[in-house]
Design a protein around this motif. Sequence first.
Motif, PDB file in Angstrom:
ATOM      1  N   ARG A  72       3.631  27.934  12.841  1.00 57.06           N
ATOM      2  CA  ARG A  72       4.319  26.624  12.853  1.00 57.06           C
ATOM      3  C   ARG A  72       5.561  26.784  13.704  1.00 57.06           C
ATOM      4  NH1 ARG A  72       8.238  24.510   7.633  1.00 57.06           N
ATOM      5  NH2 ARG A  72       9.402  22.764   8.883  1.00 57.06           N
ATOM      6  N   MET A  73       6.202  27.840  13.785  1.00 54.38           N
ATOM      7  CA  MET A  73       7.579  28.119  14.723  1.00 54.38           C
ATOM      8  C   MET A  73       7.287  28.244  16.028  1.00 54.38           C
ATOM      9  SD  MET A  73      10.282  27.146  13.146  1.00 54.38           S
ATOM     10  CE  MET A  73      11.606  28.195  13.974  1.00 54.38           C
ATOM     11  N   ASN A  74       6.179  28.995  16.269  1.00 55.45           N
ATOM     12  CA  ASN A  74       5.925  29.080  17.879  1.00 55.45           C
ATOM     13  C   ASN A  74       4.855  28.133  18.405  1.00 55.45           C
ATOM     14  OD1 ASN A  74       3.274  29.772  17.433  1.00 55.45           O
ATOM     15  ND2 ASN A  74       3.407  31.982  17.675  1.00 55.45           N
ATOM     16  N   ARG A  75       4.692  27.137  17.458  1.00 53.91           N
ATOM     17  CA  ARG A  75       3.940  25.799  18.119  1.00 53.91           C
ATOM     18  C   ARG A  75       5.072  24.518  18.046  1.00 53.91           C
ATOM     19  NH1 ARG A  75       2.032  26.746  21.453  1.00 53.91           N
ATOM     20  NH2 ARG A  75       3.054  28.598  21.345  1.00 53.91           N
ATOM     21  N   ALA A  76       6.060  24.613  17.529  1.00 51.10           N
ATOM     22  CA  ALA A  76       7.030  23.854  17.350  1.00 51.10           C
ATOM     23  C   ALA A  76       7.116  22.851  18.596  1.00 51.10           C
ATOM     24  CB  ALA A  76       8.610  24.187  17.258  1.00 51.10           C
ATOM     25  N   VAL A  77       7.066  21.399  18.509  1.00 53.61           N
ATOM     26  CA  VAL A  77       6.843  20.525  19.382  1.00 53.61           C
ATOM     27  C   VAL A  77       7.873  20.570  20.548  1.00 53.61           C
ATOM     28  CG1 VAL A  77       5.515  18.972  17.918  1.00 53.61           C
ATOM     29  CG2 VAL A  77       7.946  18.634  17.966  1.00 53.61           C
ATOM     30  N   TRP A  78       9.150  20.775  20.239  1.00 58.50           N
ATOM     31  CA  TRP A  78      10.348  20.978  21.131  1.00 58.50           C
ATOM     32  C   TRP A  78      10.156  22.018  22.045  1.00 58.50           C
ATOM     33  CZ3 TRP A  78      11.314  20.341  15.837  1.00 58.50           C
ATOM     34  CH2 TRP A  78      11.465  21.596  15.173  1.00 58.50           C
ATOM     35  N   HIS A  79       9.310  23.119  21.813  1.00 63.14           N
ATOM     36  CA  HIS A  79       9.351  24.386  22.944  1.00 63.14           C
ATOM     37  C   HIS A  79       9.094  24.043  24.227  1.00 63.14           C
ATOM     38  CE1 HIS A  79      10.461  27.201  19.765  1.00 63.14           C
ATOM     39  NE2 HIS A  79       9.202  27.240  19.205  1.00 63.14           N
ATOM     40  N   ASN A  80       8.227  23.249  24.414  1.00 62.62           N
ATOM     41  CA  ASN A  80       7.809  23.134  26.096  1.00 62.62           C
ATOM     42  C   ASN A  80       8.929  22.359  26.837  1.00 62.62           C
ATOM     43  OD1 ASN A  80       5.400  23.537  27.842  1.00 62.62           O
ATOM     44  ND2 ASN A  80       5.339  21.223  28.100  1.00 62.62           N
ATOM     45  N   LEU A  98       6.451  29.251  37.140  1.00 61.67           N
ATOM     46  CA  LEU A  98       5.397  29.155  35.825  1.00 61.67           C
ATOM     47  C   LEU A  98       5.260  27.672  35.806  1.00 61.67           C
ATOM     48  CD1 LEU A  98       7.964  30.786  33.327  1.00 61.67           C
ATOM     49  CD2 LEU A  98       5.855  31.652  34.271  1.00 61.67           C
ATOM     50  N   PRO A  99       3.883  27.294  35.090  1.00 57.01           N
ATOM     51  CA  PRO A  99       3.263  25.981  34.900  1.00 57.01           C
ATOM     52  C   PRO A  99       4.064  25.281  33.966  1.00 57.01           C
ATOM     53  CG  PRO A  99       1.974  27.511  33.961  1.00 57.01           C
ATOM     54  CD  PRO A  99       2.911  28.246  34.659  1.00 57.01           C
ATOM     55  N   PRO A 100       4.165  23.865  34.103  1.00 55.19           N
ATOM     56  CA  PRO A 100       5.026  23.123  33.027  1.00 55.19           C
ATOM     57  C   PRO A 100       4.710  23.254  31.778  1.00 55.19           C
ATOM     58  CG  PRO A 100       4.275  21.670  34.749  1.00 55.19           C
ATOM     59  CD  PRO A 100       3.543  23.035  34.792  1.00 55.19           C
ATOM     60  N   GLY A 101       3.531  23.797  31.381  1.00 54.44           N
ATOM     61  CA  GLY A 101       2.968  23.922  29.842  1.00 54.44           C
ATOM     62  C   GLY A 101       2.996  25.418  29.619  1.00 54.44           C
ATOM     63  N   TYR A 102       4.269  26.225  30.159  1.00 56.01           N
ATOM     64  CA  TYR A 102       4.252  27.435  30.116  1.00 56.01           C
ATOM     65  C   TYR A 102       4.345  28.062  28.505  1.00 56.01           C
ATOM     66  CZ  TYR A 102       6.060  32.247  29.843  1.00 56.01           C
ATOM     67  OH  TYR A 102       6.275  33.769  29.747  1.00 56.01           O
ATOM     68  N   MET A 103       4.895  27.171  27.726  1.00 55.04           N
ATOM     69  CA  MET A 103       5.335  27.852  26.097  1.00 55.04           C
ATOM     70  C   MET A 103       4.015  27.367  25.314  1.00 55.04           C
ATOM     71  SD  MET A 103       8.047  27.518  27.681  1.00 55.04           S
ATOM     72  CE  MET A 103       9.832  27.900  27.865  1.00 55.04           C
ATOM     73  N   THR A 104       3.049  28.340  25.731  1.00 58.68           N
ATOM     74  CA  THR A 104       1.789  28.377  25.052  1.00 58.68           C
ATOM     75  C   THR A 104       1.400  29.751  24.643  1.00 58.68           C
ATOM     76  OG1 THR A 104       0.526  28.662  26.891  1.00 58.68           O
ATOM     77  CG2 THR A 104       0.924  26.300  26.172  1.00 58.68           C
ATOM     78  N   ILE A 105       0.686  30.087  23.676  1.00 57.13           N
ATOM     79  CA  ILE A 105       0.073  31.358  23.207  1.00 57.13           C
ATOM     80  C   ILE A 105      -0.842  31.730  24.355  1.00 57.13           C
ATOM     81  CG2 ILE A 105       0.212  31.131  20.636  1.00 57.13           C
ATOM     82  CD1 ILE A 105      -2.559  29.939  20.558  1.00 57.13           C
ATOM     83  N   GLU A 106      -0.954  33.068  24.412  1.00 54.23           N
ATOM     84  CA  GLU A 106      -1.873  33.741  25.645  1.00 54.23           C
ATOM     85  C   GLU A 106      -3.225  33.034  25.729  1.00 54.23           C
ATOM     86  OE1 GLU A 106       0.119  35.062  23.466  1.00 54.23           O
ATOM     87  OE2 GLU A 106       1.599  36.211  24.416  1.00 54.23           O
ATOM     88  N   GLN A 107      -3.117  32.172  26.675  1.00 49.40           N
ATOM     89  CA  GLN A 107      -4.566  31.484  26.726  1.00 49.40           C
ATOM     90  C   GLN A 107      -5.726  32.402  27.019  1.00 49.40           C
ATOM     91  OE1 GLN A 107      -5.197  28.002  26.311  1.00 49.40           O
ATOM     92  NE2 GLN A 107      -3.114  28.160  25.464  1.00 49.40           N
TER      93      GLN A 107
END
Length: 250
Positions: free
Chosen positions: A44-52, A236-245
């Motif tokens: 929940r916390m590492n997917r928080a909508v504001w991170h990106n 870094l790409p704009p969507g960097y705040m993601t889990i390791e793809q």
Amino acid sequence: GRLWKQAAKPGSERWNEVMETLLKRGFTIDPTFTAYLASRDLMRMNRAVWHNEYTMPALWDWYRPSRINHGSYWFDWTTEREMDWKENFRLWMAFVNEYKNRGGRVTVGSDAGYIYNTYGFGYIQEMELLREAGFSPLEVINAATQQGARLLGHDADIGTIEPGKKADLVIVKGNPIANLKLLFATGTLKLDDTTGKAQRVGGIAWTVKDGIFYEGKALRADIRAMVARSKAERGLPPGYMTIEQEDLTQ
């Protein structure tokens, strides 16, 4: 995550002894529940909508699993550890709520900058966690305003809205007593039954500091630009705040 389970049980003689001692000493509890929120629900916390858009990449790097960085302890996170933390929160919240009910002072703080706890957003999460602990919405607001001002010794100037006090205000569209999520800088989603579409409601419209008005929309745009610029500088790409793809695509 097992400390409260190891402590005295709620309502026990030792529990009450500690409670009474703190009350007698005029002790203030500023729990910062949100600093450990990821411990009971990491996804929940590492997917928080504001991170990106609102978490700087350097801060995101600090959040990631590490044996060195303070608070970045996700190197072997398990369901069992999360269950420990859920119980830890239950007992911890029971103590804090009872302390408030007995007349003790409880204030609001977020201890942001660690454990997927991003500045500004974490503060409102802390208010929600006090609500979960048993505080009424008005008690939450009081803890975040008047009680905090009293603790800091500035209640003659701030903490309540009165003639002669400084105009330090957060102005939102909506009633936070009915929904604390309206206090998130970006607001929250609500279904518009007339259109059948989700719309964003609430959010900080204006921040007033010492009587000076700052438009919330403009402040948020400044932060998003800072984050985007920092990502671009690091390639870094704009969507960097993601889990390791790469871990998900193999």
